[in-house]
Every structure is written in structure tokens, then in C-alpha cells.
Design a protein around this motif. Structure first.
Motif, short mmCIF file in Angstrom:
data_model
loop_
_atom_site.label_atom_id
_atom_site.label_comp_id
_atom_site.label_asym_id
_atom_site.label_seq_id
_atom_site.Cartn_x
_atom_site.Cartn_y
_atom_site.Cartn_z
N GLU A 61 -5.35 5.94 -6.42
CA GLU A 61 -3.96 5.97 -5.98
C GLU A 61 -3.77 6.35 -4.51
OE1 GLU A 61 -1.34 4.53 -7.40
OE2 GLU A 61 -2.83 3.93 -8.89
N LYS B 44 -0.26 0.13 0.38
CA LYS B 44 1.13 -0.30 0.19
C LYS B 44 2.03 0.19 1.34
CE LYS B 44 0.95 -1.10 -4.69
NZ LYS B 44 1.64 -2.31 -5.06
N ASN B 45 1.82 1.42 1.80
CA ASN B 45 2.64 1.96 2.89
C ASN B 45 2.40 1.25 4.22
OD1 ASN B 45 3.82 3.80 1.15
ND2 ASN B 45 2.55 5.51 1.81
N SER C 3 -2.75 -11.22 1.04
CA SER C 3 -1.82 -10.45 0.24
C SER C 3 -2.14 -10.59 -1.25
CB SER C 3 -0.39 -10.91 0.52
OG SER C 3 0.52 -10.20 -0.29
N ILE D 31 -4.52 3.16 -2.69
CA ILE D 31 -3.51 2.15 -3.01
C ILE D 31 -2.19 2.47 -2.30
CG2 ILE D 31 -2.10 1.22 -4.89
CD1 ILE D 31 -4.66 1.52 -6.68
N THR D 32 -1.83 3.74 -2.29
CA THR D 32 -0.60 4.16 -1.60
C THR D 32 -0.70 3.85 -0.11
OG1 THR D 32 -0.21 5.90 -3.22
CG2 THR D 32 0.89 6.14 -1.09
N GLU E 168 -3.62 -7.63 -3.76
CA GLU E 168 -2.96 -7.29 -5.04
C GLU E 168 -3.97 -7.35 -6.18
OE1 GLU E 168 -0.03 -5.94 -5.76
OE2 GLU E 168 0.33 -5.85 -3.61
N ILE F 234 -6.17 -4.31 -5.99
CA ILE F 234 -5.48 -3.12 -6.49
C ILE F 234 -5.51 -3.10 -8.02
CG2 ILE F 234 -3.18 -2.06 -6.70
CD1 ILE F 234 -2.74 -2.88 -3.72
N ARG G 245 1.21 -1.99 4.43
CA ARG G 245 0.99 -3.38 4.05
C ARG G 245 1.22 -4.36 5.20
NH1 ARG G 245 0.51 -5.86 -0.59
NH2 ARG G 245 1.16 -8.01 -0.82
#
Length: 148
Positions: free
Chosen positions: A61, A68-69, A43, A64-65, A47, A50, A71
Motif C-alpha cells: 500500500e 497513485k498520488n 497506465s 501503491i499510494t 494498474e 497494482i 500518477r
């Protein structure tokens, strides 16, 4: 890579720095999945990755999205280091069989086609295919009670 290939790659990155940034970030992401010892460390490393990606000022993006979605699912990999790849492969193979089997009216014939394709895949995938065959047989038994 041999030294000539490394030099050619470095020359290319001097001419196209964005490509170098993409290449390096790609390998950094791979290192995370290869070496992170646990979920918490993964994790933290993701980060950091990113943050590095955003510093490049390239459009990261969408990736990255996605990270995150998804994760929790991504981090779950670091608990047992297993992916859903074999299951996804089986699903794809079944979809291909279904497309090729248009017009088959017998469920038994359809399952036979699936098993034939999965058995052929055993030559490519190795011993884990036995587990998949067992699972397919269980599904067939379940559905055979529902249909006549």
C-alpha cells in the motif's frame, strides 16, 4: 546470471516465497518503464501491476499510494522518456556545496565552488553537463543583478 546463480535464486525463492514475489514484481515494474510504448499503455500496465501486487497479500500500500498520488508525473515519463534525474543530481550537488561552504560571504566565491563541482561532474556525466553549466551561468547572471 549464470545457470548456477539462477538455480540458487530459485532455491532461495522456494524457501522464502515472499521474497520471490517481491523480486518478480520488481522486475515487472522495470519492464513497464522499459517497454510501455505510450502513456495509455503504461497506465493500463501499472494498474495491472497494482492488482498483481495486491494479490500477493504483502503490504504494497505505501508504494501503491505513492504511484497513485504521483500518477500524472509518472505517466508523463512515457511521453518523452525523460526523467528529472539530472536536475535532481544538480540540486543535490549544490546542497553539498552549500554545506561545505559554510562561512563563505561572497556570492561569486559560492558560484565558483558550484561551477568547479559541476565541471568535475562533467567527467562522470558526459556532454549533458554543458547544458547544466549554461543553466548555472544564467542563474548566476540573474542573481548578480540582485546582490552586490
Amino acid at each position: 546470471m549464470n545457470p548456477e546463480q539462477v538455480q540458487a535464486l530459485e532455491d532461495l525463492f522456494e524457501k522464502v516465497p515472499r521474497l520471490g514475489a517481491i523480486y518478480n514484481l520488481r522486475w515487472e515494474a522495470t519492464k513497464i518503464f522499459d517497454s510501455a510504448p505510450n502513456r495509455a499503455e503504461a497506465s493500463r500496465l501499472l494498474e495491472d501491476w497494482i492488482a498483481q501486487a495486491r494479490e500477493t497479500e504483502l503490504d504494497w500500500e505505501p508504494i501503491i499510494t505513492t504511484l497513485k498520488n504521483n500518477r500524472e508525473g509518472i505517466l508523463a515519463y512515457f511521453e518523452e522518456r525523460k526523467s528529472s534525474g539530472p536536475v535532481e543530481g544538480l540540486n543535490t550537488k549544490i546542497r553539498v556545496v552549500l554545506r561545505r561552504s559554510y562561512g563563505i560571504q561572497s556570492l561569486t566565491t559560492l558560484w565558483t565552488r558550484v561551477l568547479l563541482d559541476v565541471n568535475w561532474a562533467a567527467k562522470k556525466l558526459g556532454p549533458t553537463i554543458a547544458e547544466i553549466r549554461s543553466f548555472v551561468n544564467q542563474i548566476q547572471k540573474h542573481f548578480s543583478r540582485c546582490y552586490t
